[in-house]
Write a protein that holds these residues in place. Structure first.
Motif, PDB file in Angstrom:
ATOM      1  N   LEU A   1       0.831  -1.206   0.000  1.00  0.00           N
ATOM      2  CA  LEU A   1       0.000   0.000   0.000  1.00  0.00           C
ATOM      3  C   LEU A   1       0.863   1.252   0.000  1.00  0.00           C
ATOM      4  O   LEU A   1       0.572   2.230  -0.700  1.00  0.00           O
ATOM      5  N   ALA A   2       1.961   1.230   0.760  1.00  0.00           N
ATOM      6  CA  ALA A   2       2.861   2.381   0.808  1.00  0.00           C
ATOM      7  C   ALA A   2       3.585   2.575  -0.527  1.00  0.00           C
ATOM      8  O   ALA A   2       3.726   3.696  -1.017  1.00  0.00           O
TER       9      ALA A   2
ATOM     10  N   ARG B   1       1.043   3.706  -3.304  1.00  0.00           N
ATOM     11  CA  ARG B   1       0.056   4.617  -2.699  1.00  0.00           C
ATOM     12  C   ARG B   1      -0.638   5.497  -3.731  1.00  0.00           C
ATOM     13  O   ARG B   1      -1.844   5.755  -3.610  1.00  0.00           O
ATOM     14  N   ASP B   2       0.087   5.955  -4.739  1.00  0.00           N
ATOM     15  CA  ASP B   2      -0.536   6.805  -5.761  1.00  0.00           C
ATOM     16  C   ASP B   2      -1.585   6.028  -6.553  1.00  0.00           C
ATOM     17  O   ASP B   2      -2.677   6.542  -6.838  1.00  0.00           O
ATOM     18  N   ASP B   3      -1.258   4.789  -6.916  1.00  0.00           N
ATOM     19  CA  ASP B   3      -2.205   3.954  -7.651  1.00  0.00           C
ATOM     20  C   ASP B   3      -3.417   3.621  -6.793  1.00  0.00           C
ATOM     21  O   ASP B   3      -4.558   3.637  -7.272  1.00  0.00           O
TER      22      ASP B   3
ATOM     23  N   LEU C   1      -0.786  -4.984  -6.054  1.00  0.00           N
ATOM     24  CA  LEU C   1      -1.930  -4.218  -5.560  1.00  0.00           C
ATOM     25  C   LEU C   1      -3.066  -5.150  -5.139  1.00  0.00           C
ATOM     26  O   LEU C   1      -3.749  -4.906  -4.140  1.00  0.00           O
ATOM     27  N   LEU C   2      -3.254  -6.229  -5.880  1.00  0.00           N
ATOM     28  CA  LEU C   2      -4.292  -7.198  -5.529  1.00  0.00           C
ATOM     29  C   LEU C   2      -4.010  -7.867  -4.192  1.00  0.00           C
ATOM     30  O   LEU C   2      -4.941  -8.291  -3.490  1.00  0.00           O
TER      31      LEU C   2
ATOM     32  N   SER D   1      -4.200  -9.937   1.752  1.00  0.00           N
ATOM     33  CA  SER D   1      -3.257 -10.089   2.853  1.00  0.00           C
ATOM     34  C   SER D   1      -3.812  -9.517   4.156  1.00  0.00           C
ATOM     35  O   SER D   1      -3.671 -10.115   5.229  1.00  0.00           O
ATOM     36  N   LEU D   2      -4.445  -8.368   4.074  1.00  0.00           N
ATOM     37  CA  LEU D   2      -5.068  -7.791   5.268  1.00  0.00           C
ATOM     38  C   LEU D   2      -6.177  -8.713   5.775  1.00  0.00           C
ATOM     39  O   LEU D   2      -6.321  -8.922   6.987  1.00  0.00           O
TER      40      LEU D   2
END
Length: 282
Positions: A61-62, A65-67, A199-200, A205-206
């Motif tokens: 995510l970091a 982050r822009d995407d 990104l997927l 994962s969370l």
């Protein structure tokens, strides 16, 4: 502070942070380290590996982050009639693939305790090795026959990649290896395949980490050390994903899977032989 637990937390955080982005199962690697270091059952070792995925989700995510922000900004304007249009294809892909992987992953998790407890000691190590070799074969096929012609994902991409990600709940199956391979075989070029795959990984994962916590709490080590392992996996994961994206066109990932898998099969076979008395040790 428990020194042994702290050292284990640092080690598994490092392993998760590095292996999550390679076509080598981070879950299988962490589970092996935990099982060998603590004597935990294969099931508990695998659950702890799933918990650590939360750290690398933060790293992804970091890094992207822009995407991620652009996707969140576009979400309110999403409409079904243009779901896979050029402007909304990525958003639809992530939504459908996440839903599919959730269904597959939850189904596997329900049976994970029975599957994992059957794979103890050397048999568990060898089984992980077989799955790693399989991942390497898929990656090799992707390197050889991927077309590299497409820019936007479609519904088939979403379903296929979602299933691959769901199957990666099994220890030894590489999430990044199988999803990136599927995208390459579907005609996406290397760096684009990494972006879609990584990104997927964030919601999956969370979700995996949260599922473990809600199911029966964090296994294996005390909570403070578990949080430390999570933080280490996030920091190391952020550095590793950046390096991997920069080197993606020059790295032959499939050989890593096959090499590690072959070693795991050999080591697991030797452990089985020792456990059954076929090989004596002094």
């Amino acid at each position: 502070m428990d020194t042994q637990a702290t050292l284990l937390a640092l080690l598994v955080g490092l392993v998760q942070g590095v292996l999550e982005w390679l076509p080598v199962s981070s879950e299988g690697g962490v589970a092996l380290v935990v099982a060998l270091a603590t004597g935990e059952t294969a099931f508990d070792a695998t659950r702890f590996a799933l918990f650590l995925h939360g750290g690398t989700a933060v790293a992804a995510l970091a890094f992207y982050r822009d995407d991620a922000f652009a996707l969140a900004k576009a979400a309110p304007s999403w409409r079904p009639r243009d779901a896979f249009g050029a402007d909304r294809a990525d958003l639809t892909f992530y939504g459908v693939a996440s839903l599919v992987s959730g269904v597959v992953g939850l189904s596997l998790y329900a049976a994970l305790s029975e599957v994992a407890t059957e794979l103890a000691g050397g048999a568990f190590v060898a089984a992980v090795g077989v799955l790693l070799v399989g991942t390497g074969v898929v990656q090799r096929a992707a390197d050889r026959w991927g077309l590299g012609e497409r820019d936007t994902p479609d519904a088939v991409d979403a379903v296929v990649v979602g299933v691959c990600q769901g199957l990666a709940l099994l220890p030894g199956v590489s999430r990044s290896g199988t999803t990136v391979s599927a995208l390459l075989l579907r005609g996406h070029e290397g760096e684009r395949a990494l972006q879609l795959s990584f990104l997927l990984s964030i919601p999956a994962s969370l979700g995996a980490g949260l599922l473990v916590v809600l199911d029966d709490g964090v296994p294996t080590i005390p909570v403070p050390q578990a949080v430390l392992a999570l933080g280490v996996s996030a920091v190391v994961g952020y550095v590793t994903v950046g390096a991997l994206v920069a080197l993606v066109r020059r790295v032959a990932f499939w050989g890593v899977c096959v090499g590690f898998g072959a070693l795991a099969i050999l080591g697991g076979g030797m452990l089985v032989a020792v456990e059954n008395g076929w090989i004596g040790i002094a």
